[in-house]
Design a protein around this motif. Structure first.
Motif, mmCIF file in Angstrom:
data_model
loop_
_atom_site.group_PDB
_atom_site.id
_atom_site.type_symbol
_atom_site.label_atom_id
_atom_site.label_comp_id
_atom_site.label_asym_id
_atom_site.label_seq_id
_atom_site.Cartn_x
_atom_site.Cartn_y
_atom_site.Cartn_z
ATOM 1 N N LYS A 1 0.806 -1.228 0.000
ATOM 2 C CA LYS A 1 0.000 0.000 0.000
ATOM 3 C C LYS A 1 0.833 1.269 0.000
ATOM 4 O O LYS A 1 0.355 2.343 0.339
ATOM 5 N N ASN A 2 2.103 1.183 -0.332
ATOM 6 C CA ASN A 2 2.919 2.382 -0.427
ATOM 7 C C ASN A 2 3.280 2.613 -1.896
ATOM 8 O O ASN A 2 3.868 1.755 -2.538
ATOM 9 N N VAL A 3 2.891 3.777 -2.408
ATOM 10 C CA VAL A 3 3.127 4.059 -3.828
ATOM 11 C C VAL A 3 4.310 5.016 -3.964
ATOM 12 O O VAL A 3 4.386 6.019 -3.257
ATOM 13 N N ARG A 4 5.246 4.687 -4.845
ATOM 14 C CA ARG A 4 6.420 5.564 -5.067
ATOM 15 C C ARG A 4 6.598 5.785 -6.565
ATOM 16 O O ARG A 4 6.401 4.864 -7.370
ATOM 17 N N LEU A 5 6.993 6.990 -6.923
ATOM 18 C CA LEU A 5 7.373 7.241 -8.309
ATOM 19 C C LEU A 5 8.630 6.437 -8.618
ATOM 20 O O LEU A 5 9.468 6.231 -7.734
ATOM 21 N N ILE A 6 8.768 5.992 -9.863
ATOM 22 C CA ILE A 6 9.980 5.247 -10.230
ATOM 23 C C ILE A 6 11.071 6.257 -10.554
ATOM 24 O O ILE A 6 11.013 6.944 -11.572
ATOM 25 N N GLU A 7 12.041 6.349 -9.662
ATOM 26 C CA GLU A 7 13.086 7.356 -9.879
ATOM 27 C C GLU A 7 14.217 6.765 -10.709
ATOM 28 O O GLU A 7 14.541 5.589 -10.604
ATOM 29 N N ILE A 8 14.787 7.625 -11.529
ATOM 30 C CA ILE A 8 15.849 7.194 -12.436
ATOM 31 C C ILE A 8 17.143 7.880 -12.013
ATOM 32 O O ILE A 8 17.122 9.048 -11.613
ATOM 33 N N SER A 9 18.246 7.148 -12.086
ATOM 34 C CA SER A 9 19.486 7.722 -11.568
ATOM 35 C C SER A 9 19.926 8.905 -12.432
ATOM 36 O O SER A 9 19.545 9.034 -13.600
ATOM 37 N N ASP A 10 20.754 9.735 -11.811
ATOM 38 C CA ASP A 10 21.104 11.022 -12.397
ATOM 39 C C ASP A 10 21.853 10.936 -13.714
ATOM 40 O O ASP A 10 21.755 11.808 -14.566
ATOM 41 N N GLU A 11 22.588 9.827 -13.895
ATOM 42 C CA GLU A 11 23.419 9.742 -15.104
ATOM 43 C C GLU A 11 22.576 9.597 -16.375
ATOM 44 O O GLU A 11 23.049 9.828 -17.477
ATOM 45 N N VAL A 12 21.280 9.213 -16.215
ATOM 46 C CA VAL A 12 20.418 9.059 -17.392
ATOM 47 C C VAL A 12 19.855 10.433 -17.780
ATOM 48 O O VAL A 12 19.386 11.189 -16.938
ATOM 49 N N LYS A 13 19.948 10.736 -19.076
ATOM 50 C CA LYS A 13 19.539 12.071 -19.549
ATOM 51 C C LYS A 13 18.017 12.187 -19.687
ATOM 52 O O LYS A 13 17.343 11.204 -20.006
ATOM 53 N N VAL A 14 17.508 13.384 -19.478
ATOM 54 C CA VAL A 14 16.091 13.655 -19.694
ATOM 55 C C VAL A 14 15.761 13.365 -21.162
ATOM 56 O O VAL A 14 16.547 13.718 -22.051
ATOM 57 N N GLY A 15 14.639 12.730 -21.394
ATOM 58 C CA GLY A 15 14.251 12.421 -22.772
ATOM 59 C C GLY A 15 14.651 11.010 -23.189
ATOM 60 O O GLY A 15 14.200 10.524 -24.227
ATOM 61 N N ALA A 16 15.492 10.333 -22.373
ATOM 62 C CA ALA A 16 15.911 8.971 -22.749
ATOM 63 C C ALA A 16 14.683 8.065 -22.805
ATOM 64 O O ALA A 16 13.800 8.148 -21.964
ATOM 65 N N LYS A 17 14.645 7.226 -23.847
ATOM 66 C CA LYS A 17 13.484 6.347 -24.007
ATOM 67 C C LYS A 17 13.696 5.047 -23.238
ATOM 68 O O LYS A 17 14.823 4.567 -23.140
ATOM 69 N N VAL A 18 12.617 4.462 -22.727
ATOM 70 C CA VAL A 18 12.728 3.141 -22.109
ATOM 71 C C VAL A 18 12.717 2.110 -23.230
ATOM 72 O O VAL A 18 11.832 2.104 -24.075
ATOM 73 N N LYS A 19 13.755 1.283 -23.252
ATOM 74 C CA LYS A 19 13.898 0.286 -24.326
ATOM 75 C C LYS A 19 13.728 -1.112 -23.742
ATOM 76 O O LYS A 19 13.871 -1.315 -22.552
ATOM 77 N N TRP A 20 13.473 -2.092 -24.582
ATOM 78 C CA TRP A 20 13.377 -3.469 -24.089
ATOM 79 C C TRP A 20 13.983 -4.402 -25.094
ATOM 80 O O TRP A 20 14.288 -3.998 -26.206
#
Ligand code: ME8
Length: 624
Positions: free
Chosen positions: A605-624
């Motif tokens: 029951k605890n909701v957290r935003l998924i934080e991304i580490s600082d080295e990743v640039k804004v705009g980076a796409k999530v790939k799979w």
């Protein structure tokens, strides 16, 4: 002389694949050493004293002796079922062992390394070990209960041996296998070694100590148990034998990583004190999990080796454990993986090689294998590879690295499968090129013959069946004496030795089906990117929503998210990089536009935003 030992098992709980694994490793080493012409003594047994055993006997309303008599028999039966070739089985309640323990105690005492004191502290009965405060987590040791003990005790001057142990590790690079484990031992010793309490007075299921007038002491179960390795080598009773097995032998103790410290710190210190040569190698293996989870009674996922052997056969079971584990690391047991291995390595690679060869032989030349014609470069290459593999297998085996040894053998097996494809015996037959065909068929027979021996310590019965199908009657024990496959041998009947497990594979396919599955095209429509939070504010007239202004790397956007309740100080989110779905249709929520969705996780029951580490640039796409 190779002296190979397993830990001796507490005859307390039923064995599982983890316990079986240690013994299978030892057995494999023992069998390879014999195959390569070495003399071997292979010892296993049961560790029958101590508080844990006494308590189990009481719970089961029998005497400790009755309890261990019954339980140790189960181990003897298990080792039979797993084709274990030990040539001695030690029980620590045997007189020969009690005598050895008393001899060692006296030696160490005479050397001034045992003194009388008082032990006050914590003890973990389940692990049979004394525990320091710093080893406790939430009042428990490795998740297990500890008790307070306060009793008079004999102590062993373990602290005196810290430097000597460090020096020994440094001078003997192959003492700890794998080598990386040495570091944790050095770190432990550098924290400071304390003297070890080696007697107990609060219960009596153990070997009595008769060093002084002080009565009612029994030997601490680990001091007792470790000594079994000397009992097996007839320490103090048969000097010639002891010299042969211990002093001139190459000694391998196999242990699980949990009991490495007992073997690499306490045990060598005891031997140094008694003036006895140290073992040559302590091989520490990792842990088996089941489908990614720790094996435990409460999870109900304990794998019974006997059940597995009944399902898959002992050879395939052993092959899987050895092939699937990297020495020293944890490994995972799953039926899925087991079936894949059996089908790929045993049924396809090895089984098919034999079947195809026998089939072609019958078709082209009948039941009698012809002599080889002249070898060409391709055959010379194969014989060279065999000689390399023969050497490589032994060197990997000496490092107890069986997965690598098997990999090496499978290189040769794969080479032979490729050889069939390259030489195309069916074409040679069609073209009536019988000279060349003789050479190809003979080379196949000779290599399968040699492979049968190479795999024999793992695929024990199957290798015999292979040799039978090749028509070999005189099965040799030493690989250097097998010579080449004898031409003009009449082959036996072909029948698959490792049938494919079809049904199982289908069941697994069914298991893999997921309800409401989406396909990869559906999934790739979702565009998820890293965004930076520029501003956060509350949304009037909503007690759930927060309003975010985010930088998507291209533009600024407003996204609403119903997480107000979970962030007491939302302003602290400014500057954080999080994940957002950016191609969601915009919606209006209580009068505010939302152009996307922030991704979160929820746990308890605890909701957290998924934080991304600082080295990743804004705009980076999530790939799979
Ligand atoms: O420790 N995976 O006996 P034991 C791999 N009596 N190995 C495992 C395992 C797992 N999940 N669980 C246990 C003792 N083992 C003492 C030894 S020797 C002088 C005295 C291994 O019956 C464990 O690491 O508790 C150990 O090597 C062996 O099973 C016997 O454990």
């Amino acid at each position: 002389m190779k002296y190979i030992t397993t830990p001796i098992y507490y005859p307390n709980a039923k064995a599982h694949i983890g316990t079986a694994y240690t013994t299978i490793l030892c057995d494999t080493l023992a069998r390879y050493e014999r195959l390569y012409g070495q003399e071997v003594k292979f010892l296993t047994g049961t560790d029958e004293h101590g508080q844990k055993i006494q308590e189990s006997a009481e719970k089961n309303k029998v005497t400790p002796q009755q309890w261990v008599d019954k339980m140790s028999k189960d181990f003897i039966d298990l080792w039979k079922a797993l084709s274990i070739s030990n040539d001695d089985f030690i029980r620590t309640t045997e007189q020969r062992h009690i005598d050895t323990v008393q001899k060692i105690l006296q030696k160490v005492y005479d050397n001034g390394d045992i003194y009388l004191g008082e032990y006050k502290g914590k003890y973990c009965v389940s692990e049979e070990t004394f525990v320091t405060e710093s080893q406790l987590v939430d009042g428990k040791y490795m998740g297990k209960e500890v008790i307070e003990v306060s009793e008079p005790s004999y102590f062993f001057r373990l602290s005196k041996y810290a430097d000597k142990l460090l020096k020994y590790y440094e001078e003997h690079d192959d003492f700890i296998i794998p080598k990386q484990r040495k570091n944790e031992l050095i770190a432990f010793i550098n924290q400071g070694l304390q003297d070890l309490s080696i007697s107990r007075t609060s219960f009596n299921w153990g070997i009595p100590i008769n060093l002084t007038e002080e009565k009612n002491h029994i030997v601490y179960v680990w001091f007792d148990a470790l000594t079994n390795y000397l009992t097996g080598a007839k320490y103090g009773t048969d000097e010639e034998y002891f010299n042969h097995v211990w002093n001139n032998g190459d000694i391998y103790h196999f242990v699980g990583k949990d009991i490495l410290r007992f073997h690499a710190i306490i045990w060598p210190a005891m031997l140094m004190s008694a003036g006895i040569k140290l073992p040559d190698h302590i091989v520490a293996h990792g842990w088996w999990t089941v489908n990614g989870e720790k094996m435990s009674k409460s999870l109900g996922n304990v794998v019974d080796p006997i059940e597995e052997v009944e399902k898959y056969g002992v050879d395939a079971f052993r092959y899987f454990l050895l092939r699937e584990s990297t020495l020293g690391q944890d490994a995972d047991y799953s039926e899925n993986q087991m079936v894949l291995r059996i089908n790929a390595d045993l049924a396809n690679d090895l089984g098919n090689l034999l079947n195809r060869t026998l089939g072609m032989q019958k078709k082209y030349f009948g039941e009698v294998v012809k002599e080889s014609g002249e070898r060409t470069e391709i055959e010379n290459g194969i014989y060279e590879l065999y000689n390399e593999v023969l050497k490589d297998v032994y060197s990997k085996v000496e490092e107890a690295n069986f997965s690598k040894a098997l990999e090496s053998i499978w290189k040769l097996i794969s080479r032979m499968n490729k050889y069939i494809d390259e030489t195309m015996p069916w074409n040679l037959f069609k073209e009536n090129n019988l000279d060349r065909l003789r050479t190809v068929m003979y080379t196949l027979f000779d290599m399968i013959y040699k492979c049968s021996y190479l795999v024999s310590p793992v695929l024990i019965d199957s290798s015999k069946k292979m040799l039978n199908q090749l028509g070999v009657v005189d099965i040799k024990t030493n690989i250097y004496e097998i010579g080449d496959y004898v031409p003009n041998t009449k082959i036996g009947n072909a029948s698959p030795i490792f049938p494919r497990i079809e049904k199982k594979e289908k069941e697994f396919d069914d298991e893999l089906k997921i309800q409401d599955a989406i396909n990869i095209d559906d999934f790739s429509k979702v565009k998820i990117s890293v965004v930076e939070i520029l501003k956060v504010s509350e949304v009037e007239s909503s007690d759930r929503l927060l309003k975010f202004i985010v930088d998507t790397g291209k533009e600024k956007r407003q996204i609403l998210s119903g997480i107000k309740h979970y962030y007491k100080e939302p302003k602290k989110l400014v500057g954080k990089k999080v994940l957002a779905v950016l191609n969601l249709e915009p919606v209006k929520l209580v009068g505010n536009i939302s152009q996307g969705m922030l991704l979160t996780t929820e746990q308890k029951k605890n909701v957290r935003l998924i934080e991304i580490s600082d080295e990743v640039k804004v705009g980076a796409k999530v790939k799979w």
